[in-house]
Design a protein around this motif. Structure first.
Motif, PDB file in Angstrom:
ATOM      1  N   ALA A 135       0.800  -1.229   0.067  1.00  0.00           N
ATOM      2  CA  ALA A 135       0.110   0.016  -0.156  1.00  0.00           C
ATOM      3  C   ALA A 135       0.913   1.183  -0.025  1.00  0.00           C
ATOM      4  CB  ALA A 135      -0.775   0.087   1.175  1.00  0.00           C
ATOM      5  N   SER A 136       2.009   1.195   0.757  1.00  0.00           N
ATOM      6  CA  SER A 136       2.697   2.356   0.784  1.00  0.00           C
ATOM      7  C   SER A 136       3.267   2.745  -0.409  1.00  0.00           C
ATOM      8  CB  SER A 136       3.771   2.217   1.974  1.00  0.00           C
ATOM      9  OG  SER A 136       4.740   1.235   1.473  1.00  0.00           O
ATOM     10  N   ALA A 137       3.749   1.997  -1.400  1.00  0.00           N
ATOM     11  CA  ALA A 137       4.135   2.155  -2.586  1.00  0.00           C
ATOM     12  C   ALA A 137       3.252   2.145  -3.879  1.00  0.00           C
ATOM     13  CB  ALA A 137       5.279   1.169  -3.090  1.00  0.00           C
ATOM     14  N   TYR A 138       1.755   1.886  -3.569  1.00  0.00           N
ATOM     15  CA  TYR A 138       0.956   1.632  -4.668  1.00  0.00           C
ATOM     16  C   TYR A 138       0.716   3.160  -5.666  1.00  0.00           C
ATOM     17  CZ  TYR A 138      -3.168   0.216  -7.007  1.00  0.00           C
ATOM     18  OH  TYR A 138      -4.047  -0.113  -8.156  1.00  0.00           O
ATOM     19  N   ASP A 139       0.826   4.161  -5.210  1.00  0.00           N
ATOM     20  CA  ASP A 139       0.687   5.331  -5.733  1.00  0.00           C
ATOM     21  C   ASP A 139       1.909   5.234  -6.778  1.00  0.00           C
ATOM     22  OD1 ASP A 139      -1.668   5.781  -4.712  1.00  0.00           O
ATOM     23  OD2 ASP A 139      -0.939   7.832  -3.566  1.00  0.00           O
ATOM     24  N   ALA A 140       3.054   5.305  -6.440  1.00  0.00           N
ATOM     25  CA  ALA A 140       4.296   5.327  -7.414  1.00  0.00           C
ATOM     26  C   ALA A 140       4.357   4.372  -8.254  1.00  0.00           C
ATOM     27  CB  ALA A 140       5.332   5.238  -6.599  1.00  0.00           C
ATOM     28  N   ALA A 141       3.831   3.044  -7.941  1.00  0.00           N
ATOM     29  CA  ALA A 141       3.844   2.148  -8.874  1.00  0.00           C
ATOM     30  C   ALA A 141       2.567   2.331  -9.978  1.00  0.00           C
ATOM     31  CB  ALA A 141       3.478   0.702  -8.166  1.00  0.00           C
ATOM     32  N   LEU A 142       1.550   2.747  -9.610  1.00  0.00           N
ATOM     33  CA  LEU A 142       0.568   3.079 -10.477  1.00  0.00           C
ATOM     34  C   LEU A 142       0.727   4.300 -11.243  1.00  0.00           C
ATOM     35  CD1 LEU A 142      -2.153   2.586 -11.724  1.00  0.00           C
ATOM     36  CD2 LEU A 142      -3.084   4.097  -9.595  1.00  0.00           C
ATOM     37  N   VAL A 143       1.623   4.971 -11.027  1.00  0.00           N
ATOM     38  CA  VAL A 143       2.128   6.378 -11.945  1.00  0.00           C
ATOM     39  C   VAL A 143       2.925   5.811 -12.926  1.00  0.00           C
ATOM     40  CG1 VAL A 143       3.556   8.319 -11.895  1.00  0.00           C
ATOM     41  CG2 VAL A 143       1.747   8.182 -10.331  1.00  0.00           C
ATOM     42  N   ALA A 144       3.771   4.927 -12.418  1.00  0.00           N
ATOM     43  CA  ALA A 144       5.142   4.277 -13.284  1.00  0.00           C
ATOM     44  C   ALA A 144       4.283   3.422 -14.320  1.00  0.00           C
ATOM     45  CB  ALA A 144       5.973   3.412 -12.539  1.00  0.00           C
ATOM     46  N   VAL A 145       3.414   2.508 -13.976  1.00  0.00           N
ATOM     47  CA  VAL A 145       2.463   1.914 -14.951  1.00  0.00           C
ATOM     48  C   VAL A 145       1.870   2.370 -16.048  1.00  0.00           C
ATOM     49  CG1 VAL A 145       0.934  -0.172 -15.125  1.00  0.00           C
ATOM     50  CG2 VAL A 145       2.818  -0.177 -13.542  1.00  0.00           C
ATOM     51  N   LEU A 146       1.097   3.626 -15.433  1.00  0.00           N
ATOM     52  CA  LEU A 146       0.145   4.327 -16.071  1.00  0.00           C
ATOM     53  C   LEU A 146       0.934   5.195 -17.096  1.00  0.00           C
ATOM     54  CD1 LEU A 146      -2.717   4.831 -16.758  1.00  0.00           C
ATOM     55  CD2 LEU A 146      -2.851   6.715 -14.822  1.00  0.00           C
ATOM     56  N   ALA A 147       2.100   5.720 -16.780  1.00  0.00           N
ATOM     57  CA  ALA A 147       2.786   6.612 -17.437  1.00  0.00           C
ATOM     58  C   ALA A 147       3.354   5.750 -18.709  1.00  0.00           C
ATOM     59  CB  ALA A 147       4.061   7.156 -16.984  1.00  0.00           C
ATOM     60  N   SER A 148       3.724   4.435 -18.678  1.00  0.00           N
ATOM     61  CA  SER A 148       3.953   3.834 -19.480  1.00  0.00           C
ATOM     62  C   SER A 148       2.996   3.451 -20.671  1.00  0.00           C
ATOM     63  CB  SER A 148       4.800   2.259 -18.992  1.00  0.00           C
ATOM     64  OG  SER A 148       5.107   1.331 -20.347  1.00  0.00           O
ATOM     65  N   GLN A 149       1.820   3.048 -20.137  1.00  0.00           N
ATOM     66  CA  GLN A 149       0.706   2.659 -20.918  1.00  0.00           C
ATOM     67  C   GLN A 149       0.269   3.837 -21.875  1.00  0.00           C
ATOM     68  OE1 GLN A 149       0.333  -0.831 -20.944  1.00  0.00           O
ATOM     69  NE2 GLN A 149      -2.098   0.035 -21.190  1.00  0.00           N
ATOM     70  N   GLN A 150       0.252   5.483 -21.137  1.00  0.00           N
ATOM     71  CA  GLN A 150      -0.122   6.459 -21.806  1.00  0.00           C
ATOM     72  C   GLN A 150       0.797   6.913 -22.768  1.00  0.00           C
ATOM     73  OE1 GLN A 150      -2.680   5.221 -20.929  1.00  0.00           O
ATOM     74  NE2 GLN A 150      -3.831   7.196 -20.506  1.00  0.00           N
ATOM     75  N   ARG A 151       2.194   6.609 -22.588  1.00  0.00           N
ATOM     76  CA  ARG A 151       3.391   6.909 -23.401  1.00  0.00           C
ATOM     77  C   ARG A 151       3.142   6.181 -24.933  1.00  0.00           C
ATOM     78  NH1 ARG A 151       6.872   6.451 -20.214  1.00  0.00           N
ATOM     79  NH2 ARG A 151       6.786   8.516 -19.572  1.00  0.00           N
ATOM     80  N   GLN A 152       2.914   4.889 -24.608  1.00  0.00           N
ATOM     81  CA  GLN A 152       2.438   3.869 -25.806  1.00  0.00           C
ATOM     82  C   GLN A 152       1.258   4.278 -26.629  1.00  0.00           C
ATOM     83  OE1 GLN A 152       2.581  -0.098 -24.412  1.00  0.00           O
ATOM     84  NE2 GLN A 152       4.535   0.175 -23.289  1.00  0.00           N
ATOM     85  N   ALA A 153       0.009   4.587 -26.041  1.00  0.00           N
ATOM     86  CA  ALA A 153      -0.976   4.897 -26.673  1.00  0.00           C
ATOM     87  C   ALA A 153      -0.687   6.290 -27.456  1.00  0.00           C
ATOM     88  CB  ALA A 153      -1.984   5.348 -25.687  1.00  0.00           C
ATOM     89  N   ALA A 154       0.041   7.300 -26.763  1.00  0.00           N
ATOM     90  CA  ALA A 154       0.147   8.495 -27.551  1.00  0.00           C
ATOM     91  C   ALA A 154       1.230   8.098 -28.819  1.00  0.00           C
ATOM     92  CB  ALA A 154       0.948   9.725 -26.848  1.00  0.00           C
ATOM     93  N   GLU A 155       2.078   7.222 -28.594  1.00  0.00           N
ATOM     94  CA  GLU A 155       3.063   7.075 -29.934  1.00  0.00           C
ATOM     95  C   GLU A 155       2.121   6.327 -30.856  1.00  0.00           C
ATOM     96  OE1 GLU A 155       6.213   4.986 -27.725  1.00  0.00           O
ATOM     97  OE2 GLU A 155       7.177   6.896 -26.993  1.00  0.00           O
ATOM     98  N   LEU A 156       1.378   5.472 -30.468  1.00  0.00           N
ATOM     99  CA  LEU A 156       0.549   4.658 -31.497  1.00  0.00           C
ATOM    100  C   LEU A 156      -0.331   5.768 -32.244  1.00  0.00           C
ATOM    101  CD1 LEU A 156      -0.104   2.115 -32.786  1.00  0.00           C
ATOM    102  CD2 LEU A 156      -1.763   1.636 -30.855  1.00  0.00           C
ATOM    103  N   ALA A 157      -0.932   6.326 -31.406  1.00  0.00           N
ATOM    104  CA  ALA A 157      -1.854   7.406 -31.835  1.00  0.00           C
ATOM    105  C   ALA A 157      -1.250   8.259 -32.719  1.00  0.00           C
ATOM    106  CB  ALA A 157      -2.655   8.379 -31.096  1.00  0.00           C
ATOM    107  N   ARG A 158      -0.097   8.711 -32.683  1.00  0.00           N
ATOM    108  CA  ARG A 158       0.814   9.775 -33.550  1.00  0.00           C
ATOM    109  C   ARG A 158       1.096   8.996 -34.679  1.00  0.00           C
ATOM    110  NH1 ARG A 158       4.682  10.882 -29.977  1.00  0.00           N
ATOM    111  NH2 ARG A 158       3.105  11.737 -28.362  1.00  0.00           N
ATOM    112  N   ALA A 159       1.495   7.945 -34.480  1.00  0.00           N
ATOM    113  CA  ALA A 159       2.090   7.113 -35.501  1.00  0.00           C
ATOM    114  C   ALA A 159       0.978   6.759 -36.700  1.00  0.00           C
ATOM    115  CB  ALA A 159       2.684   5.880 -35.357  1.00  0.00           C
ATOM    116  N   HIS A 160      -0.290   6.863 -36.292  1.00  0.00           N
ATOM    117  CA  HIS A 160      -1.656   6.634 -37.066  1.00  0.00           C
ATOM    118  C   HIS A 160      -2.045   7.743 -37.653  1.00  0.00           C
ATOM    119  CE1 HIS A 160      -4.735   4.258 -38.975  1.00  0.00           C
ATOM    120  NE2 HIS A 160      -5.328   5.255 -38.616  1.00  0.00           N
ATOM    121  N   LEU A 161      -1.576   8.972 -37.124  1.00  0.00           N
ATOM    122  CA  LEU A 161      -2.112  10.093 -37.961  1.00  0.00           C
ATOM    123  C   LEU A 161      -1.737  10.357 -39.322  1.00  0.00           C
ATOM    124  CD1 LEU A 161      -1.762  12.806 -34.813  1.00  0.00           C
ATOM    125  CD2 LEU A 161      -3.848  12.016 -36.106  1.00  0.00           C
TER     126      LEU A 161
END
Length: 197
Positions: A135-161
């Motif tokens: 629990a003490s590290a959950y926020d940081a772990a979620l931020v790291a995982v979510l940042a990776s996911q959103q970076r990949q989504a932005a890159e995929l969307a940008r490539a498709h433009l």
């Protein structure tokens, strides 16, 4: 600007390969087609080829993001992160619903014409990673995982433009690129401790 991640490069290659395979089964468009061009956020007149592949790939990616967000929202300690997670979940659930409508309209009988688009990554399952995080590290772990996911989504969307044919799919890709890039800035500014490897 950072080069695309290996996962996004794999998705981009998959888009091209599958689009070539789809070329033989995608409906032909005719210059004299009387249907109006798609505008706004309603169902497009026709989605096929790379646009359809992009919708499948992005929807699979977003469903993974939604699974990540839904692991244990009650464990989030930082109010700003809780608010951001709720906004991301609402946005992505709406985008997935819209994309699924477009996919169904393009291929109402997916039984014999199914295309799987697994997430090309060598990373450990982020859902399992979050479940095992104290629990003490959950926020940081979620931020790291979510940042990776959103970076990949932005890159995929940008490539498709550059490849999009349907105006509504191009608009969706643009909005995904812009919103995920903004979310990355918000995630980077959150006052949570970074996870240690």
């Amino acid at each position: 600007m950072r080069p695309p991640s290996a996962a996004v490069r794999c998705l981009a290659v998959a888009l091209v390969v599958v689009s070539l395979a789809l070329a033989g089964c995608a409906p032909a468009t005719h210059p004299a087609d009387p249907r109006p061009a798609a505008t706004g956020s309603g169902p497009p007149a026709e989605v096929s080829g790379l646009d359809l592949v992009f919708l499948h790939a992005m929807t699979a990616h977003q469903e993974r993001t939604l699974a990540i967000l839904r692991v244990a929202p009650e464990r989030i300690r930082q109010p700003s992160l809780r608010t951001l997670v709720a906004a991301v979940e609402a946005t992505e659930a709406d985008e997935v619903a819209r994309a699924r409508e477009w996919i169904r309209a393009a291929d109402p009988d997916p039984g014999g014409h199914r295309h799987e688009h697994p997430e090309p990554t060598g990373d450990a399952d982020p859902v399992a990673r979050l479940r095992g995080t104290p629990a003490s590290a959950y926020d940081a772990a979620l931020v790291a995982v979510l940042a990776s996911q959103q970076r990949q989504a932005a890159e995929l969307a940008r490539a498709h433009l550059a490849l999009a044919v349907s105006p509504v799919v191009r608009d969706l890709a643009r909005r995904i690129d812009e919103s995920r890039t903004a979310q990355l800035r918000l995630l980077a500014a959150l006052p949570v401790a970074r996870p240690t490897p």
